[in-house]
Scaffold this motif. Structure first.
Motif, mmCIF file in Angstrom:
data_model
loop_
_atom_site.group_PDB
_atom_site.id
_atom_site.type_symbol
_atom_site.label_atom_id
_atom_site.label_comp_id
_atom_site.label_asym_id
_atom_site.label_seq_id
_atom_site.Cartn_x
_atom_site.Cartn_y
_atom_site.Cartn_z
ATOM 1 N N ARG A 63 1.280 -1.797 17.918
ATOM 2 C CA ARG A 63 2.385 -0.817 17.959
ATOM 3 C C ARG A 63 2.498 -0.156 19.335
ATOM 4 O O ARG A 63 3.589 0.050 19.852
ATOM 5 C CB ARG A 63 2.202 0.222 16.858
ATOM 6 C CG ARG A 63 2.782 -0.232 15.532
ATOM 7 C CD ARG A 63 2.724 0.846 14.476
ATOM 8 N NE ARG A 63 1.354 1.141 14.079
ATOM 9 C CZ ARG A 63 0.588 0.314 13.376
ATOM 10 N NH1 ARG A 63 1.053 -0.845 12.974
ATOM 11 N NH2 ARG A 63 -0.647 0.648 13.059
ATOM 12 N N SER A 103 8.074 -1.402 8.182
ATOM 13 C CA SER A 103 7.198 -1.910 7.130
ATOM 14 C C SER A 103 7.471 -3.362 6.756
ATOM 15 O O SER A 103 6.718 -3.945 5.989
ATOM 16 C CB SER A 103 7.323 -1.036 5.875
ATOM 17 O OG SER A 103 8.603 -1.191 5.288
ATOM 18 N N HIS A 120 11.067 -8.282 -2.526
ATOM 19 C CA HIS A 120 10.315 -7.917 -1.315
ATOM 20 C C HIS A 120 10.146 -9.060 -0.346
ATOM 21 O O HIS A 120 9.326 -9.010 0.572
ATOM 22 C CB HIS A 120 8.972 -7.259 -1.669
ATOM 23 C CG HIS A 120 7.824 -8.163 -1.892
ATOM 24 N ND1 HIS A 120 7.563 -8.742 -3.117
ATOM 25 C CD2 HIS A 120 6.836 -8.588 -1.056
ATOM 26 C CE1 HIS A 120 6.471 -9.482 -3.001
ATOM 27 N NE2 HIS A 120 6.012 -9.408 -1.775
ATOM 28 N N PHE A 128 13.419 -0.550 2.409
ATOM 29 C CA PHE A 128 12.034 -0.405 2.848
ATOM 30 C C PHE A 128 11.922 0.648 3.945
ATOM 31 O O PHE A 128 12.878 0.942 4.639
ATOM 32 C CB PHE A 128 11.503 -1.738 3.375
ATOM 33 C CG PHE A 128 11.657 -2.864 2.383
ATOM 34 C CD1 PHE A 128 10.817 -2.961 1.286
ATOM 35 C CD2 PHE A 128 12.664 -3.800 2.541
ATOM 36 C CE1 PHE A 128 10.970 -3.976 0.371
ATOM 37 C CE2 PHE A 128 12.823 -4.823 1.626
ATOM 38 C CZ PHE A 128 11.972 -4.914 0.530
ATOM 39 N N GLU A 129 10.714 1.184 4.097
ATOM 40 C CA GLU A 129 10.427 2.137 5.166
ATOM 41 C C GLU A 129 10.589 1.455 6.526
ATOM 42 O O GLU A 129 10.231 0.279 6.668
ATOM 43 C CB GLU A 129 8.987 2.653 5.053
ATOM 44 C CG GLU A 129 8.733 3.526 3.853
ATOM 45 C CD GLU A 129 9.411 4.863 3.978
ATOM 46 O OE1 GLU A 129 9.405 5.455 5.078
ATOM 47 O OE2 GLU A 129 9.970 5.320 2.965
ATOM 48 N N MET A 138 -0.235 -4.757 10.320
ATOM 49 C CA MET A 138 0.514 -3.740 9.586
ATOM 50 C C MET A 138 -0.315 -2.515 9.227
ATOM 51 O O MET A 138 0.228 -1.491 8.824
ATOM 52 C CB MET A 138 1.118 -4.354 8.324
ATOM 53 C CG MET A 138 2.123 -5.462 8.615
ATOM 54 S SD MET A 138 3.521 -4.940 9.630
ATOM 55 C CE MET A 138 4.457 -4.011 8.425
ATOM 56 N N ASP A 139 -1.631 -2.576 9.389
ATOM 57 C CA ASP A 139 -2.509 -1.448 9.080
ATOM 58 C C ASP A 139 -2.309 -0.353 10.122
ATOM 59 O O ASP A 139 -2.722 -0.492 11.273
ATOM 60 C CB ASP A 139 -3.966 -1.921 9.057
ATOM 61 C CG ASP A 139 -4.950 -0.810 8.726
ATOM 62 O OD1 ASP A 139 -4.527 0.337 8.447
ATOM 63 O OD2 ASP A 139 -6.166 -1.094 8.742
ATOM 64 N N LYS A 140 -1.673 0.732 9.706
ATOM 65 C CA LYS A 140 -1.335 1.822 10.636
ATOM 66 C C LYS A 140 -2.567 2.503 11.229
ATOM 67 O O LYS A 140 -2.504 3.073 12.306
ATOM 68 C CB LYS A 140 -0.455 2.842 9.935
ATOM 69 C CG LYS A 140 0.907 2.311 9.640
ATOM 70 C CD LYS A 140 1.796 3.364 9.011
ATOM 71 C CE LYS A 140 3.196 2.818 8.988
ATOM 72 N NZ LYS A 140 3.893 2.831 7.785
ATOM 73 N N LEU A 178 3.194 -7.052 1.174
ATOM 74 C CA LEU A 178 4.152 -6.341 2.022
ATOM 75 C C LEU A 178 5.520 -7.005 1.943
ATOM 76 O O LEU A 178 5.613 -8.203 1.673
ATOM 77 C CB LEU A 178 3.671 -6.360 3.479
ATOM 78 C CG LEU A 178 2.348 -5.648 3.746
ATOM 79 C CD1 LEU A 178 1.828 -6.009 5.126
ATOM 80 C CD2 LEU A 178 2.531 -4.141 3.610
#
Length: 182
Positions: A145, A28, A87, A24-25, A134-136, A57
């Protein structure tokens, strides 16, 4: 999501986890833990699993087996493992270092999942909370973040612990000095 506090770990990650995470990235994978002293009811555990699945996700859920179950696998919702294969993972144990209140309200490095009147959370409220973090491009995701970075910088800063010890000694010396003057 907890901030990584160390750039390098003293103990290497097990091959199983290293291989899984490298699929995974960076940043993420969602990590969810309740601590080793917390036991979910089977129905709430299944709601947790289904809510994480709804996010779409990659996720890692670290919990004790729910009440009445000897393993987490036996308590999983029907068909869950097949639907999320690749996942997700659900190891048996993990400890939570900080309380939910500290993480969500004081440090703002996570969010609380909204609970129903019964005190339980729904799979939809769990999904919504995870997606918001998780929404950047979302406001909450950016805040979490940014606060992760700030907390990490603070916790790994040189002299953090010795600075607290020095300040403690200074306060004690002042108290002793002031007591002698009285």
């Amino acid at each position: 999501m907890l901030p990584e506090l160390q750039e390098k770990r003293g103990k290497p990650l097990e091959d199983r986890w290293n291989h899984w995470l490298n699929g995974f990235e960076p940043g993420s994978v969602v990590f969810c833990a309740f601590g080793t002293q917390f036991f979910l009811e089977k129905e709430q555990f299944q709601e947790l699993c289904l809510g994480m699945e709804l996010t779409g996700l990659p996720f890692l859920v670290a919990v004790k087996p729910p009440k009445g179950s000897s393993t987490t696998q036996e308590a999983l919702p029907e068909g869950f493992e097949e639907r999320v294969k690749g996942h997700c993972d659900i190891p048996q144990l993990a400890d939570q270092v900080l309380t939910t209140r500290l993480l969500a309200e004081e440090l703002e490095v996570s969010v609380k999942v909204q609970r129903e009147d019964s005190g339980w959370f729904s799979k939809e409220s769990l999904r919504d909370a995870v997606i918001s973090v998780m929404d950047k491009d979302g406001e909450i995701g950016k805040l979490v973040r940014r606060n992760h970075r700030t907390l990490k910088e603070t916790l790994v800063s040189p002299g953090l612990l010795s600075g607290y010890a020095d300040k403690f000694v200074e306060v004690l010396e002042n108290e002793v000095h002031n007591t002698k003057l009285c």
